[in-house]
Design an enzyme around this catalytic site. Structure first.
Site, PDB file in Angstrom:
ATOM      1  N   ASN A 242       0.844  -1.213   0.000  1.00 49.36           N
ATOM      2  CA  ASN A 242       0.000   0.000   0.000  1.00 49.36           C
ATOM      3  C   ASN A 242       0.870   1.251   0.000  1.00 49.36           C
ATOM      4  O   ASN A 242       0.577   2.239  -0.678  1.00 49.36           O
ATOM      5  CB  ASN A 242      -0.926  -0.002   1.218  1.00 49.36           C
ATOM      6  CG  ASN A 242      -1.905  -1.147   1.177  1.00 49.36           C
ATOM      7  OD1 ASN A 242      -2.737  -1.226   0.284  1.00 49.36           O
ATOM      8  ND2 ASN A 242      -1.789  -2.075   2.120  1.00 49.36           N
ATOM      9  N   LYS A 243       1.951   1.213   0.790  1.00 45.57           N
ATOM     10  CA  LYS A 243       2.880   2.350   0.788  1.00 45.57           C
ATOM     11  C   LYS A 243       3.506   2.513  -0.592  1.00 45.57           C
ATOM     12  O   LYS A 243       3.646   3.633  -1.098  1.00 45.57           O
ATOM     13  CB  LYS A 243       4.008   2.131   1.813  1.00 45.57           C
ATOM     14  CG  LYS A 243       3.583   2.171   3.263  1.00 45.57           C
ATOM     15  CD  LYS A 243       4.820   2.017   4.167  1.00 45.57           C
ATOM     16  CE  LYS A 243       4.474   1.993   5.639  1.00 45.57           C
ATOM     17  NZ  LYS A 243       5.684   1.827   6.484  1.00 45.57           N
TER      18      LYS A 243
ATOM     19  N   ASP B   8       8.282   5.148   8.036  1.00 45.79           N
ATOM     20  CA  ASP B   8       7.688   4.587   9.243  1.00 45.79           C
ATOM     21  C   ASP B   8       6.515   5.466   9.624  1.00 45.79           C
ATOM     22  O   ASP B   8       6.630   6.695   9.628  1.00 45.79           O
ATOM     23  CB  ASP B   8       8.691   4.485  10.387  1.00 45.79           C
ATOM     24  CG  ASP B   8       8.232   3.438  11.399  1.00 45.79           C
ATOM     25  OD1 ASP B   8       8.166   2.252  11.032  1.00 45.79           O
ATOM     26  OD2 ASP B   8       7.898   3.809  12.545  1.00 45.79           O
ATOM     27  N   SER B   9       5.399   4.837   9.883  1.00 48.27           N
ATOM     28  CA  SER B   9       4.198   5.640  10.096  1.00 48.27           C
ATOM     29  C   SER B   9       3.263   4.987  11.082  1.00 48.27           C
ATOM     30  O   SER B   9       3.441   3.828  11.460  1.00 48.27           O
ATOM     31  CB  SER B   9       3.498   5.894   8.760  1.00 48.27           C
ATOM     32  OG  SER B   9       3.571   4.778   7.932  1.00 48.27           O
TER      33      SER B   9
ATOM     34  N   HIS C 114      -0.815  12.079   5.489  1.00 46.33           N
ATOM     35  CA  HIS C 114       0.509  12.122   6.117  1.00 46.33           C
ATOM     36  C   HIS C 114       1.589  11.713   5.108  1.00 46.33           C
ATOM     37  O   HIS C 114       2.587  12.384   4.939  1.00 46.33           O
ATOM     38  CB  HIS C 114       0.502  11.202   7.347  1.00 46.33           C
ATOM     39  CG  HIS C 114      -0.100   9.845   7.095  1.00 46.33           C
ATOM     40  ND1 HIS C 114      -1.309   9.681   6.464  1.00 46.33           N
ATOM     41  CD2 HIS C 114       0.346   8.589   7.343  1.00 46.33           C
ATOM     42  CE1 HIS C 114      -1.579   8.389   6.359  1.00 46.33           C
ATOM     43  NE2 HIS C 114      -0.582   7.707   6.887  1.00 46.33           N
ATOM     44  N   ARG C 115       1.347  10.604   4.402  1.00 43.17           N
ATOM     45  CA  ARG C 115       2.367  10.110   3.461  1.00 43.17           C
ATOM     46  C   ARG C 115       2.495  11.043   2.260  1.00 43.17           C
ATOM     47  O   ARG C 115       3.595  11.329   1.791  1.00 43.17           O
ATOM     48  CB  ARG C 115       2.007   8.680   3.013  1.00 43.17           C
ATOM     49  CG  ARG C 115       3.072   8.017   2.126  1.00 43.17           C
ATOM     50  CD  ARG C 115       2.875   6.512   2.051  1.00 43.17           C
ATOM     51  NE  ARG C 115       3.008   5.913   3.368  1.00 43.17           N
ATOM     52  CZ  ARG C 115       1.968   5.531   4.128  1.00 43.17           C
ATOM     53  NH1 ARG C 115       0.720   5.632   3.671  1.00 43.17           N
ATOM     54  NH2 ARG C 115       2.160   5.048   5.337  1.00 43.17           N
TER      55      ARG C 115
ATOM     56  N   LYS D 224      -6.319  10.693  -1.583  1.00 40.32           N
ATOM     57  CA  LYS D 224      -5.682  10.444  -0.279  1.00 40.32           C
ATOM     58  C   LYS D 224      -4.312  11.120  -0.224  1.00 40.32           C
ATOM     59  O   LYS D 224      -3.971  11.772   0.757  1.00 40.32           O
ATOM     60  CB  LYS D 224      -5.572   8.929  -0.015  1.00 40.32           C
ATOM     61  CG  LYS D 224      -4.969   8.630   1.351  1.00 40.32           C
ATOM     62  CD  LYS D 224      -4.795   7.156   1.660  1.00 40.32           C
ATOM     63  CE  LYS D 224      -3.928   6.994   2.902  1.00 40.32           C
ATOM     64  NZ  LYS D 224      -3.527   5.615   3.179  1.00 40.32           N
TER      65      LYS D 224
ATOM     66  N   GLY E 123      -4.671  -0.807   6.549  1.00 36.81           N
ATOM     67  CA  GLY E 123      -4.553  -0.449   7.959  1.00 36.81           C
ATOM     68  C   GLY E 123      -5.812   0.175   8.538  1.00 36.81           C
ATOM     69  O   GLY E 123      -6.911  -0.376   8.461  1.00 36.81           O
TER      70      GLY E 123
HETATM   71  P1  ITT Z   1       7.299  -1.443   6.454  1.00 36.83           P
HETATM   72  O1  ITT Z   1       7.820  -1.278   7.872  1.00 36.83           O
HETATM   73  O2  ITT Z   1       7.848  -2.654   5.788  1.00 36.83           O
HETATM   74  O3  ITT Z   1       7.404  -0.198   5.647  1.00 36.83           O
HETATM   75  P2  ITT Z   1       4.759  -1.697   7.836  1.00 36.83           P
HETATM   76  O4  ITT Z   1       3.356  -1.938   7.398  1.00 36.83           O
HETATM   77  O5  ITT Z   1       5.307  -2.610   8.905  1.00 36.83           O
HETATM   78  O6  ITT Z   1       5.698  -1.728   6.538  1.00 36.83           O
HETATM   79  P3  ITT Z   1       5.083   0.515   9.656  1.00 36.83           P
HETATM   80  O7  ITT Z   1       6.031  -0.236  10.530  1.00 36.83           O
HETATM   81  O8  ITT Z   1       5.395   1.935   9.310  1.00 36.83           O
HETATM   82  O9  ITT Z   1       4.866  -0.209   8.261  1.00 36.83           O
HETATM   83  O10 ITT Z   1       3.652   0.410  10.320  1.00 36.83           O
HETATM   84  C1  ITT Z   1       2.683   1.246   9.868  1.00 36.83           C
HETATM   85  C2  ITT Z   1       1.313   0.721  10.258  1.00 36.83           C
HETATM   86  O11 ITT Z   1       0.507   1.866  10.543  1.00 36.83           O
HETATM   87  C3  ITT Z   1       0.666   0.026   9.063  1.00 36.83           C
HETATM   88  O12 ITT Z   1       0.881  -1.368   9.074  1.00 36.83           O
HETATM   89  C4  ITT Z   1      -0.789   0.409   9.247  1.00 36.83           C
HETATM   90  O13 ITT Z   1      -1.383  -0.431  10.210  1.00 36.83           O
HETATM   91  C5  ITT Z   1      -0.691   1.805   9.832  1.00 36.83           C
HETATM   92  N1  ITT Z   1      -0.650   2.837   8.774  1.00 36.83           N
HETATM   93  C6  ITT Z   1       0.393   3.619   8.402  1.00 36.83           C
HETATM   94  N2  ITT Z   1       0.062   4.426   7.394  1.00 36.83           N
HETATM   95  C7  ITT Z   1      -1.220   4.156   7.116  1.00 36.83           C
HETATM   96  C8  ITT Z   1      -2.132   4.646   6.174  1.00 36.83           C
HETATM   97  O14 ITT Z   1      -1.787   5.553   5.279  1.00 36.83           O
HETATM   98  N3  ITT Z   1      -3.355   4.136   6.175  1.00 36.83           N
HETATM   99  C9  ITT Z   1      -3.732   3.200   7.069  1.00 36.83           C
HETATM  100  N4  ITT Z   1      -2.941   2.672   7.995  1.00 36.83           N
HETATM  101  C10 ITT Z   1      -1.678   3.142   8.016  1.00 36.83           C
END
Ligand code: ITT
Length: 204
Positions: free
Chosen positions: A12-13, A72-73, A184-185, A179, A157
């Site tokens: 998704n990112k 990281d988010s 944020h992203r 979006k 998420g």
């Molecule tokens: P990477 O670390 O591999 O990049 P991850 O999914 O583990 O992937 P994070 O550690 O940054 O990423 O965790 C972010 C979580 O926060 C993500 O799994 C979602 O649950 C939530 N999240 C972050 N950005 C979001 C968004 O734009 N929309 C919905 N949920 C989001």
């Protein structure tokens, strides 16, 4: 064309960042972990988004020898003392979005009005291999409210719970372009695009 590795396991990112870069007509080639053979898993042991983004960017820059971007988010609810925060991906259960959303709804059962306010935050770190003291760090935030039930077809998420009053929509009801314009992203990528030419110029 400059190639950059996006060090994320989250498709998704990748979709959102690729769309934002394409819409900005930036001549960048984005590689992902799928282009690498056996990239290392990175333990997110940091206490902040910035620390965790740097851990991911440095580990993959060391491995790939490519300039590497990490994101990281997470979601923060002030009325829950900032939860889920850096633990957003594993709030109830590791990367189980349905369980994480259920836990959030349960914890917020008795919260109303302004107590349902929430902030999404992204920190991005862009690292040049062997030059980590020159890391480019950008961030972005989005403000909204947590609904009492899921709304919208996109399943990334907490998106189906994150409602943006100015649009009358949750993130899960928006196109990637819409979006990105508010998220944020999207805001972090916008800041990245602004800084990128100068940052790259140091190494070329
Ligand atoms: P990477 O670390 O591999 O990049 P991850 O999914 O583990 O992937 P994070 O550690 O940054 O990423 O965790 C972010 C979580 O926060 C993500 O799994 C979602 O649950 C939530 N999240 C972050 N950005 C979001 C968004 O734009 N929309 C919905 N949920 C989001």
């Amino acid at each position: 064309m400059q190639a950059i590795l996006f060090a994320t396991t989250n498709q998704n990112k990748v979709r959102e960042v690729e769309k934002a870069l394409a819409d900005a007509h930036l001549p960048l080639k984005i590689l992902t972990r799928n282009d690498l053979t056996n990239p290392p898993a990175v333990a997110e042991t940091g206490k902040t988004f910035t620390e965790n983004a740097a851990l991911k960017a440095h580990a993959l820059a060391n491995f790939s020898h490519l300039p590497t971007l990490a994101d990281d988010s997470g979601l923060m609810v002030p009325a829950l003392n900032g939860e889920p925060g850096v633990h957003s991906a594993r709030y109830a259960s590791d990367h189980d979005d349905a369980a994480n959303n259920r836990k959030l709804l349960l914890k917020m059962t008795n919260l109303t009005g302004q107590q349902r306010r929430a902030v999404f935050k992204t920190v991005m770190v862009l690292s040049w291999p062997g030059n980590f003291e020159r890391d480019l760090v950008v961030s972005g935030e989005a403000h909204g409210e947590i609904l009492t039930q899921l709304r919208g077809p996109q399943t990334f998420g907490y998106d189906p719970l994150f409602y943006v009053p100015s649009q009358g929509l949750t993130f899960a009801e928006m196109s990637t372009k819409q979006k990105n314009s508010l998220s944020h992203r999207g805001r972090a990528v916008k800041a990245l695009i602004k800084e990128l030419p100068t940052w790259l110029g140091q190494f070329n």
